[in-house]
Structure formats: structure tokens, C-alpha cells
Design an enzyme around this catalytic site. Structure first.
Site, PDB file in Angstrom:
ATOM      1  N   THR A  31      37.330  17.157   6.215  1.00  0.00           N
ATOM      2  CA  THR A  31      36.906  18.648   6.461  1.00  0.00           C
ATOM      3  C   THR A  31      37.519  18.809   8.160  1.00  0.00           C
ATOM      4  OG1 THR A  31      34.823  18.446   6.810  1.00  0.00           O
ATOM      5  CG2 THR A  31      35.671  19.295   4.830  1.00  0.00           C
ATOM      6  N   SER A  80      39.820  13.807   8.958  1.00  0.00           N
ATOM      7  CA  SER A  80      40.790  14.686   8.877  1.00  0.00           C
ATOM      8  C   SER A  80      41.993  14.517  10.413  1.00  0.00           C
ATOM      9  CB  SER A  80      40.349  16.278   9.221  1.00  0.00           C
ATOM     10  OG  SER A  80      41.422  17.274   9.441  1.00  0.00           O
ATOM     11  N   TYR A 137      48.300  14.631   7.706  1.00  0.00           N
ATOM     12  CA  TYR A 137      49.514  15.478   7.516  1.00  0.00           C
ATOM     13  C   TYR A 137      50.564  14.815   8.234  1.00  0.00           C
ATOM     14  CZ  TYR A 137      46.107  19.261   6.773  1.00  0.00           C
ATOM     15  OH  TYR A 137      45.167  19.978   6.165  1.00  0.00           O
ATOM     16  N   THR A 197      48.400  14.447   2.652  1.00  0.00           N
ATOM     17  CA  THR A 197      47.973  15.768   1.987  1.00  0.00           C
ATOM     18  C   THR A 197      49.638  16.182   1.843  1.00  0.00           C
ATOM     19  OG1 THR A 197      45.948  16.297   3.311  1.00  0.00           O
ATOM     20  CG2 THR A 197      47.251  18.234   2.545  1.00  0.00           C
ATOM     21  N   LYS A 226      47.056  13.322  -1.982  1.00  0.00           N
ATOM     22  CA  LYS A 226      45.971  14.237  -2.063  1.00  0.00           C
ATOM     23  C   LYS A 226      46.973  15.606  -2.184  1.00  0.00           C
ATOM     24  CE  LYS A 226      42.497  16.233   0.908  1.00  0.00           C
ATOM     25  NZ  LYS A 226      42.766  17.376   0.764  1.00  0.00           N
ATOM     26  N   HIS A 250      42.940  21.650  -2.362  1.00  0.00           N
ATOM     27  CA  HIS A 250      42.700  21.949  -0.945  1.00  0.00           C
ATOM     28  C   HIS A 250      41.490  22.752  -0.957  1.00  0.00           C
ATOM     29  CE1 HIS A 250      44.889  21.153   2.895  1.00  0.00           C
ATOM     30  NE2 HIS A 250      43.780  22.019   3.320  1.00  0.00           N
ATOM     31  N   GLY A 258      33.524  18.150   0.331  1.00  0.00           N
ATOM     32  CA  GLY A 258      33.866  18.751   1.599  1.00  0.00           C
ATOM     33  C   GLY A 258      32.985  19.916   2.063  1.00  0.00           C
TER      34      GLY A 258
END
Length: 326
Positions: free
Chosen positions: A80, A108, A132, A158, A236, A260, A314
Site C-alpha cells: 500500500t 510499494s 511498477y 503490478t 499481481k 487492485h 492492504g
């Protein structure tokens, strides 16, 4: 009525009272009408348990493994973003709590603590890196390298965020990080989500994603990621059986069934409803995990019964961080 917190909903209500409105809205909200946000939770109640009896449960061992790493229980902490909005210690407090509980934490990419700070806060703790894929591939690769060097044990990439979902509260609030915070893993103000120029009338994070995150991501990029790291790679954001099978072709080491937190695309299935066909599709070739909507121990049990190796939490962690860190 007693103010004692005894369940996740109690912590959520307390967090709503103590957090600034824009921060709570950012953590809580889902995409558009938030139908999937509600269904992620409600779907668990549609599944029923058929308990066995007379099985001698005087000794219970909840330990398991994720990607070969031992955990005290099949409950892990999901990635998160921007946890220092909830508490000044943010991700470092979460890392310490996970180590104390004997479980793992996914950090994250958009953390407000660096990869290295989180590792140093909880030596010996189990950590994975959420990734990412940025338009700047050298930057992306540097995040992977830093995670490797800091002792992280896997990369959770992700795959459901080519653009940011329409989160109406964030648009109304023109969400941006508080001025004393930044995405700590990046140097430039633009990449650290701390631009002094502002982000106009939209959600600042939506502008950030459009500027920085690669919307051209495709399966071949998973092969690229596998080539640049020796760490296990988990995708993910998979909700379809055929995409789970495609992931196997590209050599992934695990699949996290996730929508998500219902923050990207509304009207998608609840993750617990998507789980069985993905478990069937991979047929034991890789581990399958689940996040989204888990609020009770029976939710965890249902996910395990339907084939998940472990679950990731999360929002409940954020509510706890806001109220009673560690």
C-alpha cells in the site's frame, strides 16, 4: 457503546476519525461507483463453510511458505502506497510489525520510506518488492537492483495499471502528497510525486501515472523482467484463467489474484470469485495468492480452501497503522 477495537471495521472507523479526509479517502476509495469495492468484501459471505468435527485441534500449526520462505501464518501484508500519511513511521513500522508477527511485507514502489530504510528497520524480516514498470526502463531496473541488494526475496509486478482508475474522491480532493512527504525511492520532484507546480483539477496521482508509468506493458515485458533479476517474479493483478495460463508461458513464479483493491476498474469480479478458476488453470505449477476484501479469519480460511497459498492484506493494515502502529 465501548470504544474497544475488536475487528477490522472498528479500526476503520477509528482511522476515519483520526486521518485527514483526503488521506482517508485515498486509502479507502475504489474506482467509479465502487461496486467492486463493496463486492470484494461481500463476496466472501456468499461462500459457506462446511466444518469437520472431532479432529483434535489442541495443537494448530498455521505456518506456511511463500516462494520458499517460511511464514508463521498464511497472512501477509500487501503493498500500500505512501504509508507515512497514516503514521510518521509509515512503512518502517509495518516492517517491524511483520517481523514481530513472523510474516512478510510487500513494499510499494510508491513508499514514503526507501527500499533501504525498510530493510534496515527490520533486519531479518521477510520483504518482497512491488514494482511498477516505468517508461524509464533504467529507472525500473534500478528499483529491482536496489531490492536485490537490500535482501528482498521477490518481485511482485503490478500488471493492471496502465493508467490510474477513476477514483472520484481523489478527483474531488485533488489528491496529492502532503508537502512534507515524497515517494522516497525517487530523486526528482516529478518522480517523487512532490512537484511544487501542482497537478491541476485532477487527482494528482492520476496525472503522475499518466506521465511516468508505461501503458504499453505487455507479456514480453514480463520476460524482460525475468531476464534482469534472479529473484522470483509474481504477476499481481490477474483475474482470468487464460491470462494465468499465459503467465505460465512466460515463466512467472507466482500469481496474485487481485483487482487492485477495486481501485482500477469497477465492475470486475470479486477476487474470491475469480480465485477458483485461476487455481484450476495453473494446476499447481506455481503458487497462487489472493488479496482484496479480506476482513475476517474466515475470509482467510475460505481463500485457502479455494486454493490460495496465502492472502495479502492492504487496507486493514493501514487502519491499524493509523490507530495503533506495530
Amino acid at each position: 457503546m465501548s470504544d474497544k477495537t475488536v475487528c477490522v471495521r472498528d479500526f476503520e472507523h477509528r482511522a476515519k476519525r483520526v486521518l485527514p479526509k483526503a488521506v482517508f479517502d485515498y486509502y479507502f476509495s475504489g474506482a467509479d461507483e465502487q461496486e467492486s469495492l463493496a463486492d470484494n468484501v461481500a463476496a466472501f459471505s456468499r461462500w459457506r463453510l462446511f466444518p469437520r468435527v472431532l479432529r483434535d485441534v489442541s495443537r494448530v500449526d498455521m505456518s506456511t511458505t511463500v516462494l520458499g520462505q517460511k511464514l508463521s501464518m498464511p497472512i501477509c501484508v500487501a503493498a500500500t502506497a505512501m504509508q507515512r500519511m497514516a503514521h510518521p513511521d509509515g512503512e518502517t513500522a509495518t516492517a517491524r510489525a511483520c517481523r514481530s508477527a513472523g510474516t512478510g511485507m510487500m513494499l510499494s514502489s510508491w513508499a514514503t520510506s526507501t527500499i533501504e530504510e525498510v530493510a534496515e528497520a527490520a533486519p531479518g524480516g521477510l520483504r518482497w518488492m512491488q514494482l511498477y514498470i516505468y517508461k524509464d526502463r533504467a529507472l525500473t531496473q534500478s528499483l529491482v537492483r536496489r531490492a536485490e541488494e537490500a535482501g528482498y526475496k521477490g518481485i511482485f509486478v503490478t500488471v493492471d495499471t496502465p493508467y490510474l482508475g477513476k477514483r472520484r474522491d481523489d478527483v474531488r480532493n485533488r489528491f496529492k502528497l502532503p508537502s512534507h512527504l515524497r515517494m522516497a525511492n525517487f530523486e526528482s520532484p516529478d518522480l517523487a510525486f512532490s512537484s511544487k507546480e501542482g497537478y491541476g483539477e485532477d487527482s494528482g496521482l492520476a496525472v503522475y501515472v499518466a506521465q511516468a508509468i508505461d501503458p504499453s506493458l505487455k507479456w514480453e515485458d514480463i520476460a524482460w523482467l525475468k531476464r534482469i533479476t534472479s529473484l522470483p517474479v509474481v504477476v499481481k493483478g490477474v483475474l482470468r484463467a487464460e491470462e494465468a495460463k499465459e503467465a505460465l508461458k512466460y515463466g512467472v513464479d507466482g500469481i496474485l489474484v487481485s483487482n487492485h483493491g477495486a481501485r482500477q476498474l469497477d465492475c470486475v469480479p470479486a477476487t474470491i470469485d475469480a480465485l477458483p478458476e485461476i487455481v484450476e488453470a495453473v494446476d499447481g505449477q506455481v503458487e497462487v495468492y489472493l488479496d482484496g476484501g479480506i476482513r475476517k479469519g474466515t475470509d482467510v480460511l475460505k481463500a485457502l480452501a479455494l486454493g490460495a497459498k496465502a492472502v495479502f492484506l492492504g487496507r486493514p493494515v493501514l487502519w491499524g497503522l493509523a490507530c495503533e502502529p506495530e
